[in-house]
Design a protein around this motif. Structure first.
Motif, PDB file in Angstrom:
ATOM      1  N   GLY A   1       0.812  -1.212   0.000  1.00  0.00           N
ATOM      2  CA  GLY A   1       0.000   0.000   0.000  1.00  0.00           C
ATOM      3  C   GLY A   1       0.841   1.254   0.000  1.00  0.00           C
ATOM      4  O   GLY A   1       0.514   2.248  -0.657  1.00  0.00           O
TER       5      GLY A   1
ATOM      6  N   ALA B   1      -5.418   7.799  -2.818  1.00  0.00           N
ATOM      7  CA  ALA B   1      -5.833   7.437  -1.470  1.00  0.00           C
ATOM      8  C   ALA B   1      -7.180   6.716  -1.541  1.00  0.00           C
ATOM      9  O   ALA B   1      -8.122   7.186  -2.169  1.00  0.00           O
ATOM     10  CB  ALA B   1      -5.943   8.686  -0.598  1.00  0.00           C
ATOM     11  N   GLY B   2      -7.253   5.548  -0.928  1.00  0.00           N
ATOM     12  CA  GLY B   2      -8.480   4.775  -0.960  1.00  0.00           C
ATOM     13  C   GLY B   2      -8.548   3.760  -2.078  1.00  0.00           C
ATOM     14  O   GLY B   2      -9.455   2.922  -2.101  1.00  0.00           O
ATOM     15  N   GLY B   3      -7.602   3.822  -3.032  1.00  0.00           N
ATOM     16  CA  GLY B   3      -7.547   2.803  -4.069  1.00  0.00           C
ATOM     17  C   GLY B   3      -7.268   1.446  -3.446  1.00  0.00           C
ATOM     18  O   GLY B   3      -6.687   1.352  -2.355  1.00  0.00           O
ATOM     19  N   ARG B   4      -7.668   0.384  -4.120  1.00  0.00           N
ATOM     20  CA  ARG B   4      -7.494  -0.952  -3.543  1.00  0.00           C
ATOM     21  C   ARG B   4      -6.556  -1.790  -4.412  1.00  0.00           C
ATOM     22  O   ARG B   4      -6.563  -1.688  -5.638  1.00  0.00           O
ATOM     23  CB  ARG B   4      -8.850  -1.652  -3.395  1.00  0.00           C
ATOM     24  CG  ARG B   4      -9.839  -0.882  -2.499  1.00  0.00           C
ATOM     25  CD  ARG B   4     -10.971  -1.775  -2.038  1.00  0.00           C
ATOM     26  NE  ARG B   4     -10.500  -2.864  -1.206  1.00  0.00           N
ATOM     27  CZ  ARG B   4     -10.276  -2.767   0.114  1.00  0.00           C
ATOM     28  NH1 ARG B   4     -10.474  -1.605   0.740  1.00  0.00           N
ATOM     29  NH2 ARG B   4      -9.858  -3.808   0.799  1.00  0.00           N
TER      30      ARG B   4
ATOM     31  N   VAL C   1      -5.593  -1.307   1.079  1.00  0.00           N
ATOM     32  CA  VAL C   1      -5.938   0.034   0.621  1.00  0.00           C
ATOM     33  C   VAL C   1      -4.664   0.832   0.365  1.00  0.00           C
ATOM     34  O   VAL C   1      -3.673   0.693   1.091  1.00  0.00           O
ATOM     35  CB  VAL C   1      -6.802   0.753   1.673  1.00  0.00           C
ATOM     36  CG1 VAL C   1      -7.142   2.174   1.232  1.00  0.00           C
ATOM     37  CG2 VAL C   1      -8.083  -0.039   1.923  1.00  0.00           C
TER      38      VAL C   1
ATOM     39  N   GLU D   1      -2.283   3.995   0.403  1.00  0.00           N
ATOM     40  CA  GLU D   1      -2.082   5.172   1.233  1.00  0.00           C
ATOM     41  C   GLU D   1      -2.125   6.433   0.363  1.00  0.00           C
ATOM     42  O   GLU D   1      -2.113   6.354  -0.869  1.00  0.00           O
ATOM     43  CB  GLU D   1      -0.739   5.066   1.967  1.00  0.00           C
ATOM     44  CG  GLU D   1      -0.671   3.880   2.923  1.00  0.00           C
ATOM     45  CD  GLU D   1       0.674   3.752   3.623  1.00  0.00           C
ATOM     46  OE1 GLU D   1       1.478   4.707   3.546  1.00  0.00           O
ATOM     47  OE2 GLU D   1       0.913   2.696   4.233  1.00  0.00           O
ATOM     48  N   ASP D   2      -2.166   7.588   0.984  1.00  0.00           N
ATOM     49  CA  ASP D   2      -2.261   8.853   0.265  1.00  0.00           C
ATOM     50  C   ASP D   2      -0.952   9.140  -0.470  1.00  0.00           C
ATOM     51  O   ASP D   2       0.085   9.355   0.163  1.00  0.00           O
ATOM     52  CB  ASP D   2      -2.567   9.985   1.245  1.00  0.00           C
ATOM     53  CG  ASP D   2      -2.795  11.318   0.543  1.00  0.00           C
ATOM     54  OD1 ASP D   2      -2.682  11.364  -0.686  1.00  0.00           O
ATOM     55  OD2 ASP D   2      -3.074  12.305   1.248  1.00  0.00           O
TER      56      ASP D   2
END
Length: 348
Positions: free
Chosen positions: A15, A122-125, A137, A139-140
């Motif tokens: 991530g 951010a929030g991508g999987r 997930v 990270e930013d």
């Protein structure tokens, strides 16, 4: 293919690793296969190619380019907006990972991991390409240590490849308007005497200062400077500006000329822009500039040499040494160039 490089980063958290990709690549990749090479625990050369239906040749070339730096291993990231939750796609991802593993192995490089991510944000999987069951997930990316380092280094991070290509997008109307004047001037000013070459270098520097200050590049100036760049002494001397105190001004001029000059004169502006971007660590801009230059002139000597250096992972501090030739030519012509600027060396 786009290449970049950076070192001094932990690679044990997917991530976090994927979040760092925009910082090291220079832009946010979409529908891409990104390969991050590793050597002694450091992140080394980073390469990217577009996803397509048949990637056999592309993957083979990717592995060959990666092998130039002789890394110990590599990690692959497949960026596919349909990747998260697309179970029928998993076989394709697995086959792609296996193909990449085979090609890398032929060069003695271990594929240490392959991940699929729907978006590098951010929030991508992400999940494993080989169906290992791991996932998580993203990270930013803006908070990545490498993103912070890029900002401190003054490097630009592009939101996507489209923004990157827009930097050198040609203005067809203005190019067409300049075409006749450039062709006529080129016939009159070739070959150039020493005095004419000196004057052309001076005019190019004055034009760079004008453009950098927000001024509009006059047609007659663009024509004269564009023609002068076809003189090898002028062009090679101006390469030195990429490492001098006026580097930012010079790059602004190369961008402007690359947009408005017609082919083949546009080629030299693109090559100067590529070298300037490469020297300051902007591999993505250097790459698209060289692609554009080689589409106009596939056998251009300097463009081919820089493209080979970029694809082989040669570092900016190494490529900056080419500017020595420019300073030597300036001395022979009796031209005084800006002093070389001190560039902070990155960690690793």
């Amino acid at each position: 293919m786009t290449t970049s490089h950076y070192s001094g980063f932990e690679l044990d958290r997917p991530g976090s690793l994927i979040a760092a990709v925009p910082a090291v690549l220079g832009f946010v990749p979409e529908m891409s296969l990104v390969l991050l090479t590793m050597d002694r625990g450091d992140l080394g050369c980073v390469l990217r190619i577009d996803l397509s239906e048949d990637m056999s040749e592309q993957v083979a070339h990717l592995a060959e380019v990666a092998a130039a730096a002789q890394p110990e291993g590599a990690v692959a990231v497949v960026v596919d907006e349909h990747g998260a939750g697309c179970h029928p796609c998993n076989d394709d991802y697995r086959e792609l990972a296996e193909l990449l593993m085979e090609e890398l192995a032929s060069w003695g490089i271990d594929l240490l991991g392959a991940h699929v991510v729907d978006r590098v944000a951010a929030g991508g999987r992400w999940h494993c390409a080989d169906g290992c069951g791991r996932g998580g997930v993203i990270e930013d990316p803006s908070a990545s240590p490498l993103a912070v380092a890029a900002v401190l280094d003054g490097r630009r991070l592009y939101t996507g490849r489209a923004e990157l290509q827009a930097v050198i997008a040609a203005d067809p109307l203005r190019s067409a308007a300049l075409a006749d004047a450039v062709a006529a001037t080129a016939q009159r000013c070739s070959p150039m005497s020493d005095a004419e070459a000196c004057a052309a270098i001076g005019e190019a520097r004055a034009a760079a200062a004008h453009v950098a200050d927000g001024g509009q590049l006059a047609d007659e100036v663009a024509v004269r400077v564009g023609c002068a760049l076809r003189d090898v002494r002028v062009r090679d001397t101006l390469f030195a500006l990429a490492v001098g105190e006026d580097a930012d001004r010079a790059e602004a001029l190369w961008v402007s000329l690359a947009r408005i000059l017609p082919a083949p004169w546009r080629t030299e502006a693109l090559v100067l822009l590529a070298y300037s971007a490469y020297a300051r660590g902007d591999g993505p801009l250097a790459g698209v500039s060289l692609d554009a230059a080689l589409r106009i002139d596939p056998v251009h000597r300097m463009a081919s040499m820089l493209d080979q250096a970029l694809q082989s992972g040669m570092r900016p501090e190494q490529i900056r040494e080419l500017a020595v030739t420019g300073y030597r030519l300036a001395e022979q012509l009796g031209v005084r160039l800006p002093r070389r600027r001190q560039i902070r060396r990155r960690a690793g």
